[in-house]
Design a protein around this motif. Structure first.
Motif, PDB file in Angstrom:
ATOM      1  N   TYR A   1       0.808  -1.216   0.000  1.00 18.74           N
ATOM      2  CA  TYR A   1       0.000   0.000   0.000  1.00 18.74           C
ATOM      3  C   TYR A   1       0.838   1.261   0.000  1.00 18.74           C
ATOM      4  O   TYR A   1       0.345   2.349  -0.325  1.00 18.74           O
ATOM      5  N   ALA A   2       2.126   1.164   0.376  1.00 13.07           N
ATOM      6  CA  ALA A   2       3.016   2.327   0.344  1.00 13.07           C
ATOM      7  C   ALA A   2       3.692   2.481  -1.001  1.00 13.07           C
ATOM      8  O   ALA A   2       4.481   3.411  -1.188  1.00 13.07           O
ATOM      9  N   LEU A   3       3.402   1.602  -1.969  1.00 10.24           N
ATOM     10  CA  LEU A   3       4.097   1.604  -3.266  1.00 10.24           C
ATOM     11  C   LEU A   3       3.086   1.666  -4.401  1.00 10.24           C
ATOM     12  O   LEU A   3       3.150   0.889  -5.346  1.00 10.24           O
ATOM     13  N   GLU A   4       2.134   2.588  -4.331  1.00 12.36           N
ATOM     14  CA  GLU A   4       1.115   2.685  -5.372  1.00 12.36           C
ATOM     15  C   GLU A   4       1.434   3.746  -6.410  1.00 12.36           C
ATOM     16  O   GLU A   4       0.652   3.962  -7.343  1.00 12.36           O
ATOM     17  N   LYS A   5       2.565   4.442  -6.257  1.00  8.26           N
ATOM     18  CA  LYS A   5       2.991   5.437  -7.233  1.00  8.26           C
ATOM     19  C   LYS A   5       4.240   4.932  -7.926  1.00  8.26           C
ATOM     20  O   LYS A   5       5.243   4.601  -7.293  1.00  8.26           O
ATOM     21  N   ALA A   6       4.200   4.832  -9.261  1.00 10.83           N
ATOM     22  CA  ALA A   6       5.353   4.345 -10.012  1.00 10.83           C
ATOM     23  C   ALA A   6       6.469   5.394 -10.031  1.00 10.83           C
ATOM     24  O   ALA A   6       6.213   6.596 -10.011  1.00 10.83           O
ATOM     25  N   GLY A   7       7.720   4.919 -10.050  1.00 10.25           N
ATOM     26  CA  GLY A   7       8.868   5.812 -10.097  1.00 10.25           C
ATOM     27  C   GLY A   7      10.011   5.288  -9.246  1.00 10.25           C
ATOM     28  O   GLY A   7      10.015   4.121  -8.818  1.00 10.25           O
ATOM     29  N   VAL A   8      10.981   6.169  -8.981  1.00  6.89           N
ATOM     30  CA  VAL A   8      12.165   5.813  -8.203  1.00  6.89           C
ATOM     31  C   VAL A   8      11.948   6.227  -6.749  1.00  6.89           C
ATOM     32  O   VAL A   8      11.632   7.387  -6.469  1.00  6.89           O
ATOM     33  N   TYR A   9      12.131   5.291  -5.833  1.00  9.25           N
ATOM     34  CA  TYR A   9      12.005   5.529  -4.399  1.00  9.25           C
ATOM     35  C   TYR A   9      13.409   5.567  -3.782  1.00  9.25           C
ATOM     36  O   TYR A   9      14.323   4.873  -4.244  1.00  9.25           O
ATOM     37  N   THR A  10      13.557   6.358  -2.723  1.00  6.31           N
ATOM     38  CA  THR A  10      14.830   6.485  -2.017  1.00  6.31           C
ATOM     39  C   THR A  10      14.642   6.043  -0.567  1.00  6.31           C
ATOM     40  O   THR A  10      13.677   6.444   0.091  1.00  6.31           O
ATOM     41  N   ILE A  11      15.597   5.211  -0.097  1.00  2.00           N
ATOM     42  CA  ILE A  11      15.584   4.758   1.302  1.00  2.00           C
ATOM     43  C   ILE A  11      16.807   5.343   2.007  1.00  2.00           C
ATOM     44  O   ILE A  11      17.938   5.199   1.527  1.00  2.00           O
ATOM     45  N   ARG A  12      16.570   5.987   3.128  1.00  7.64           N
ATOM     46  CA  ARG A  12      17.660   6.514   3.955  1.00  7.64           C
ATOM     47  C   ARG A  12      17.545   5.890   5.342  1.00  7.64           C
ATOM     48  O   ARG A  12      16.479   5.883   5.943  1.00  7.64           O
TER      49      ARG A  12
END
Length: 812
Positions: A78-89
């Motif tokens: 549910y936190a990944l419903e927008k396509a594109g590049v995600y960044t994790i810090r």
């Protein structure tokens, strides 16, 4: 020499290894979870993960590393419903990583068609720009996908402006036409071959229309021109345009009715029905329904104003009033005008000429028609209202006449009347004819459900022009020669026709749809749909029984012949993580690789080819038998703990075995059957011990199928040791990455032996040397420990021999 080597190994373990901190994240698809693997962090360290989406929204997660500084976390879908590049810090280390969330497949419901306007000039040069936008179900644009834009008419020109969708999921097209009427545009995604649910309708008109950005979600024949830049209120009254003076028996050349609002502006979307009356009871009025009464319904093409030619005639002199009123609100919405009529009165009964071949309001499908009528014998008559007046005569005693007249092809409405040439006041009542030589436009044919099952009912839905003469469907069942015809009825939604019919056996059906308008124009289209076999029955009487690290399932066979069955396995009710196919038609199976002490839930479906039972069986659950051995390191000792077995399995004792080599158990002990914890003492810190615990029932039988395995490394105070991996669970198959594999299905009467758990490789030794005093100290300590170990081992061997003798006596 051997003791010296052991000392070197033990001391080398004091030197910790240094690993680089890494973060590994798998790419995924929108709506699906992904895994985050952390390695090289501090043991038992609490970390915070800040996940930033392409829309700059941030989500925070917390996790804790294990004893070796690793962690495995899951990022929910549910936190990944927008396509594109995600960044994790990751804090507090501030290490960053990126991963890509790809869009899902096309969603034909959220994708749509738009255009810069809803009208086009049919001159072949006016260009209409149309754009098709592709989305997935989460409304993410789908780039680099080719689209085909299709018109329902072959005469229309559709060309691509761009070859595929851009980053916003849009592809542009240009539309031109030279044919009048309404064209409907549909779009197909070429990669998937799916048609968009949306459509866009465009109307032709003499001048370019205003901009419209709306789409047609439920297309119908009635498409309203956008009113951008135009303003009008609700209808207030009617304005009547007619000559102020007329002659008795002479039809008005022009008669117009306009619907206006309170400010005098035309109400272009008025589509009500009006009644037309006069104070002359014998007058002819447009669309005459009876004496001195006409009835006309405004059409969309009228744009709020309707003109009639040669349709109003008075037969008595004087001042007459013509009144036009809304049929539903005659007292509040109306218009009146006075007209002065001069000349001598004419009896309408004296009109002895009448038209017999056509009725007032008929529609014809050809510009050339044969007009027939009757009048006085042997007179010359003039037929008016066509492209040219036609003169003929009534050359027989019956006074009949007939003549072919030609209508203007570019006109759609005509008023026809027949007049005595020698006595112009003797003429027929006017009739209004409509020319329609275009066949009905069938916009769509759908069936509900889209894939029906054999011997079921199906709803056929056809969208075309409203108020057609007939819409029929001819259908032939597979392997039959006779066709059946069904009549589709128009619903409350104008232009939508439907009928309910029954289909026979499974197969491909090719119905032929025929739409006929009032002019006799027809359109025939052949469609196709598939009928699936009847769904498989639900599996009944599913039973589950617990076995050692496995579950034995049985069920009743379904009525149909099936290829195999599918077993669904879950760890919570109605949430199935795995499914296993039996590979053959059977009514029982063993599901192995299950964790002891845990409750599992099962359901079963039948499979035949690509078909599966639409409903799963009733759920069955079972708690798996077996032991789970938990090992906790202590100083020179290991604490062993295990849960209780069900009361249905009374125990006399446990047989405990352990050793320093995997699979080799040199030390053995017998424990009381009431124990649920035991501490192994006098162990050497830093050495890994492999442990096996087997229950023994009250009859003395060793229950090897419930054997539990474990391992642990005693730890001394202040001494660094690598953390133990989680205890292995018998019956759980461990994969190469150290995670349990899914359960497996088998068919023997008893569960098969399962592979031994995998264990980590021995730690890597440091190549650095040690100071000499340290080596002498280690040698001295090793010697002392060796003497103590030999003494203790001798005592343990005597104890084991004693217990072995007791066990042998029991078996005798």
């Amino acid at each position: 020499m051997r003791q010296f080597a052991l000392l070197l190994v033990g001391f080398a373990l004091l030197i910790p290894e240094v690993h680089a901190q890494t973060v590994t994240v798998d790419d995924t698809i929108v709506g699906l979870s992904t895994s985050i693997q952390l390695e090289g962090f501090q043991p038992r360290e609490v970390l915070t993960l800040h996940v930033r989406s392409p829309e700059d929204e941030e989500l925070s997660l917390q996790g804790q590393t294990d004893d070796v500084g690793n962690a495995h976390l899951a990022l929910p879908g549910y936190a990944l419903e927008k396509a594109g590049v995600y960044t994790i810090r990751i804090t507090p280390t501030n290490i960053q990583a990126q991963f890509t969330v790809h869009p899902e497949s096309i969603d034909t419901k959220t994708s749509f068609i738009t255009a810069e306007r809803a009208t086009i000039i049919p001159n072949g040069t006016d260009e209409l720009t149309v754009q098709v936008t592709l989305f997935d179900q989460y409304e993410n644009p789908l780039p680099t996908r080719p689209v085909a834009l299709i018109s329902n008419r072959t005469e229309d020109s559709v060309s691509e402006q761009t070859k595929e969708t851009n980053a916003n999921g849009i592809q542009y097209f240009t539309v031109r036409t030279q044919r009048e009427g309404v064209l409907t545009l549909r779009a197909m995604d070429l990669l998937s071959g799916q048609m968009l649910d949306d459509s866009f309708a465009v109307r032709t008109q003499s001048t370019a229309g205003p901009v419209s950005s709306s789409t047609t979600k439920n297309p119908s024949w009635r498409i309203l021109t956008a009113q951008a830049g135009k303003s009008f209120d609700v209808i207030d009254h009617f304005e009547i345009t007619v000559p102020d003076q007329m002659q008795v028996g002479i039809a008005a050349q022009s008669f117009a009715i306009r619907a206006v609002d309170r400010d005098g502006r035309s109400v272009e979307n008025y589509d009500g029905e009006v009644e037309i009356t006069t104070t002359d009871p014998d007058a002819d009025v447009p669309f005459k329904q009876g004496p001195n009464k006409g009835l006309y319904k405004f059409q969309e093409s009228d744009q709020g104003e309707r003109k009639f030619a040669l349709a109003l005639t008075f037969y008595s002199p004087g001042t007459h009033t013509i009144r036009v009123q809304d049929k539903k609100q005659p007292e509040t919405i109306f218009g009146e005008k006075e007209i002065t009529v001069t000349g001598k009165a004419v009896s309408p009964g004296g009109k002895s000429i009448r038209i017999t071949s056509h009725k007032d309001g008929d529609t014809v499908n050809s510009a050339k028609i044969m007009l027939e009528g009757q009048g006085p014998s042997y007179i010359d008559v003039r037929i008016m209202g066509g492209k040219e007046d036609v003169i003929t005569d009534t050359n027989n005693l019956e006074g009949t006449f007939s003549a072919e007249i030609e209508l203007h092809e570019d006109h759609r409405e005509f008023t026809i009347r027949v007049q005595d040439i020698n006595n112009p006041k003797t003429e027929s009542a006017p009739i209004h004819l409509f020319l329609d030589n275009e066949p009905p436009d069938i916009q769509s044919i759908t069936f509900s459900p889209e894939k029906p099952t054999a011997e079921s009912s199906v709803l056929a839905i056809v969208i075309t022009e409203p108020e057609l003469s007939s819409v029929t469907m001819r259908l032939k069942q597979p392997q039959e020669q006779e066709e059946k015809e069904f009549t589709l009825k128009e619903t409350e939604n104008p232009g939508t026709y439907q009928t309910l019919f029954s289909v026979g056996p499974a197969g491909t059906y090719q119905p032929r749809i025929t739409a006929v308008d009032d002019a006799g124009n027809s359109t025939k289209i052949q469609s196709m749909f598939s009928v699936n076999p009847k769904p498989l029955s639900q599996v009944q009487n599913l039973q589950a029984a617990a076995e050692g690290n496995a579950a034995a399932l049985t069920w009743d066979a379904v009525e149909e012949e099936v290829d195999e069955y599918r077993i669904y396995v879950g760890e919570s009710p109605n949430d199935y993580l795995y499914n296993l196919d039996t590979g053959r038609s059977t009514t029982k199976a063993n599901v192995s690789g299950l964790q002891p002490g845990k409750t599992y839930y099962f359901a079963v479906t039948a499979l035949q080819g690509d078909a599966e039972s639409p409903e799963k069986s009733e759920q069955a659950s079972v708690t798996i038998l077996g032991l789970t051995l938990m090992v906790s390191p202590q100083d020179s000792a290991l604490l062993l703990e295990w849960p209780s077995l069900p009361a249905s399995l009374p125990l006399s004792s446990f047989f405990l075995e352990y050793g320093t080599q995997e699979g080799t158990y040199t030390e053995k002990r017998t424990l009381n059957g009431e124990l649920r914890a035991y501490t192994l003492r006098d162990l050497i810190n830093g050495f890994t011990y492999y442990i096996r615990l087997t229950p023994i029932d009250i009859t003395g039988d060793i229950m090897e199928e419930l054997t539990a395995l474990g391992q642990g490394t005693p730890q001394g105070s202040g001494v660094f040791q690598p953390s133990d991996p989680p205890p292995s669970v018998p019956g759980t198959v461990i994969g190469p990455d150290g995670t349990p594999l899914p359960p497996t299905v088998s068919f023997p009467q008893t569960p098969e032996d399962l592979p031994s758990p995998m264990t980590p490789s021995p730690p890597t030794l440091s190549e650095d040397g040690l100071p000499s005093f340290v080596l002498w100290s280690m040698a001295l300590i090793a010697g002392i420990l060796f003497v103590l170990h030999r003494h203790r081992k001798h005592r343990l061997q005597q104890t084991i021999q004693f217990f072995d003798a007791i066990q042998a006596q029991r078996r005798i």
